[in-house]
Design a protein around this motif. Structure first.
Motif, short mmCIF file in Angstrom:
data_model
loop_
_atom_site.label_atom_id
_atom_site.label_comp_id
_atom_site.label_asym_id
_atom_site.label_seq_id
_atom_site.Cartn_x
_atom_site.Cartn_y
_atom_site.Cartn_z
N GLY A 44 2.40 -5.43 1.13
CA GLY A 44 2.42 -3.99 1.22
C GLY A 44 2.25 -3.28 -0.11
O GLY A 44 1.86 -2.12 -0.17
N VAL A 45 2.53 -4.00 -1.22
CA VAL A 45 2.40 -3.38 -2.54
C VAL A 45 0.95 -2.96 -2.80
O VAL A 45 0.68 -1.88 -3.32
N LEU A 46 0.00 -3.81 -2.41
CA LEU A 46 -1.41 -3.48 -2.63
C LEU A 46 -1.78 -2.22 -1.86
O LEU A 46 -2.46 -1.34 -2.39
N HIS A 47 -1.29 -2.11 -0.64
CA HIS A 47 -1.65 -0.95 0.19
C HIS A 47 -0.89 0.30 -0.20
O HIS A 47 -1.20 1.39 0.28
N ARG A 48 0.10 0.16 -1.06
CA ARG A 48 0.78 1.33 -1.59
C ARG A 48 -0.12 2.06 -2.60
O ARG A 48 -0.02 3.27 -2.78
N TYR A 49 -1.00 1.31 -3.24
CA TYR A 49 -1.86 1.88 -4.28
C TYR A 49 -3.31 2.08 -3.83
O TYR A 49 -4.05 2.84 -4.44
N PHE A 50 -3.70 1.37 -2.77
CA PHE A 50 -5.09 1.42 -2.32
C PHE A 50 -5.12 1.58 -0.79
O PHE A 50 -4.32 0.97 -0.09
N THR A 51 -6.07 2.37 -0.29
CA THR A 51 -6.12 2.63 1.15
C THR A 51 -6.42 1.37 1.95
O THR A 51 -5.92 1.21 3.06
N ASP A 52 -7.26 0.49 1.40
CA ASP A 52 -7.55 -0.78 2.06
C ASP A 52 -8.07 -1.75 1.00
O ASP A 52 -8.17 -1.41 -0.18
N PHE A 53 -8.38 -2.96 1.43
CA PHE A 53 -8.75 -4.00 0.46
C PHE A 53 -10.09 -3.70 -0.21
O PHE A 53 -10.27 -3.98 -1.40
#
Length: 201
Positions: A44-53
């Motif tokens: 979830g950390v990645l999606h906290r900063y970016f809308t998707d991959f």
């Protein structure tokens, strides 16, 4: 995986983790789970900063492409010093480092990433290769203005030969180490032979 790990400068840490995965596993192995596992954080950390991959990958590519600007500036600073072939040999070895070379197939591998990069960079071209091309062309133009290569040198054709040939040298290898400097220098010397010989003495 831990869920409470605090990442200082999380974006850059995630980018660095993605680079490590990309170098180790290639474009097929680069997933959001692989990145967060490598970074030691919850997915979830990645999606906290970016809308998707794909948004994450777009920012990664643009960030790494921007870093090439400093290397491009360094190449232009060498104009008029040393030899043209040696300057370009050093520059191609730097510009086609392991991460830039690994990012290029990632861009060609993911259709959505290419689409987003086209939106972010309306000027076109494949990010990374576009930066290398601009750097080499600008340097050759500087050297032509200084009289170190022929005044009628076709900068576009020379750049295409150097960048295309350089990319093949660095990308088409089973050995992760870069090609020997002598191999890169031979390519550069061959491409430039005519325009260096025809310059005013």
């Amino acid at each position: 995986m831990p869920t409470g790990v605090h990442l200082r400068d999380a974006r850059q840490q995630l980018f660095a983790a993605a680079e490590r995965v990309l170098l180790r596993a290639g474009p097929n192995g680069l997933t959001s789970r692989a990145v967060t596992d490598e970074a030691g954080c919850a997915k979830g950390v990645l999606h906290r900063y970016f809308t998707d991959f794909d948004a994450f990958l777009t920012d990664l590519v643009l960030d790494r492409a921007a870093r090439l600007e400093a290397q491009a500036h360094a190449l232009r600073e060498t104009a008029g010093t040393g030899t043209v072939a040696d300057n370009l040999t050093t520059a191609l070895t730097t510009l086609f480092g392991p991460v830039p070379v690994a990012i290029i197939p990632l861009i060609t591998f993911r259709d959505e990433l290419r689409a987003r990069l086209r939106q972010a960079r309306p000027s076109g071209g494949i990010a990374i290769l576009a930066q290398v091309t601009t750097a080499v062309a600008a340097y050759l133009a500087d050297e032509r203005a200084l009289g170190r290569i022929a005044a009628d040198a076709d900068i576009d054709s020379l750049t295409l030969s150097l960048v295309g040939g350089g990319h093949l040298l660095f990308a088409d290898r089973d050995d992760p180490a870069p090609p020997p400097a002598a191999t890169v220098n031979k390519l550069v010397t061959t491409v430039l032979a005519d325009v260096v010989q025809r310059r005013p003495r």
